[in-house]
Write a protein that holds these residues in place. Sequence first.
Motif, short mmCIF file in Angstrom:
data_model
loop_
_atom_site.label_atom_id
_atom_site.label_comp_id
_atom_site.label_asym_id
_atom_site.label_seq_id
_atom_site.Cartn_x
_atom_site.Cartn_y
_atom_site.Cartn_z
N ILE A 53 0.93 -1.34 -0.09
CA ILE A 53 0.18 0.04 0.00
C ILE A 53 0.97 1.23 0.14
O ILE A 53 1.71 1.39 0.67
CB ILE A 53 -0.79 -0.07 1.23
N GLY A 54 0.66 2.28 -0.81
CA GLY A 54 1.36 3.56 -0.84
C GLY A 54 2.31 3.16 -2.09
O GLY A 54 3.11 4.34 -2.31
N TYR A 105 -6.44 -0.35 -6.66
CA TYR A 105 -7.04 0.87 -6.73
C TYR A 105 -5.94 1.92 -6.05
O TYR A 105 -5.09 1.89 -5.44
CB TYR A 105 -7.87 1.03 -5.36
N ASP A 107 -5.03 6.26 -5.47
CA ASP A 107 -5.65 7.30 -4.70
C ASP A 107 -5.44 8.65 -5.76
O ASP A 107 -4.69 8.35 -6.88
CB ASP A 107 -5.09 8.00 -3.46
N GLN A 111 -0.76 6.49 -5.95
CA GLN A 111 -0.11 5.72 -5.20
C GLN A 111 -1.46 4.64 -4.74
O GLN A 111 -2.55 4.81 -4.56
CB GLN A 111 0.44 6.28 -3.88
N ARG A 113 -3.78 2.44 -3.04
CA ARG A 113 -4.54 2.46 -1.99
C ARG A 113 -5.16 1.19 -1.46
O ARG A 113 -5.29 0.92 -0.06
CB ARG A 113 -5.87 3.58 -2.28
N ARG A 114 -5.40 0.24 -2.30
CA ARG A 114 -5.83 -0.87 -1.90
C ARG A 114 -5.80 -1.80 -3.01
O ARG A 114 -5.71 -1.64 -4.27
CB ARG A 114 -7.34 -0.82 -1.62
#
Length: 153
Positions: A53-54, A105, A107, A111, A113-114
Amino acid sequence: MRTTARMLSRGLSTRLRTAGAIALTCLALAACTGEQFQKGYILPPGALEQIPIGASQDQVLIVMGTPSTVATLDGEVFYYISQRAERPVAFMNQKMVDQRVIAVYFDKNRQVRRLANYGLKDGKIFDFVSRTTPTSGQELSYLTPLFKLLSFN
């Protein structure tokens, strides 16, 4: 003595022909054994673990490659679509064994998100990462047609 040798020779010849016929039959039947078919994206082993994540969108493209399709649902989403089918005997119809949609997913800053790994469980769309069934909304309304499209051979 010569008749005994001839009889042994004929018996051996008959056994060799029988063994050859059995071998040919086995080879013919082996050619009819089951087959597996992979369509669409093939997930490399450990690929999802390489995307924390990120992570950036570029990192996802390096690890996963080009997505099958892209959507914009409150940010961008990469979809990687695959289907696996098999048939037990040649010339029979294929039977769908598994179909997956891996969704990444992002953002607004591009980056991760999920991550989600959607498949069918008991006839319903199921996320094998979070172990949940998506509820109604934009996400489900986009996934449902993808699975219906995949189900046609």
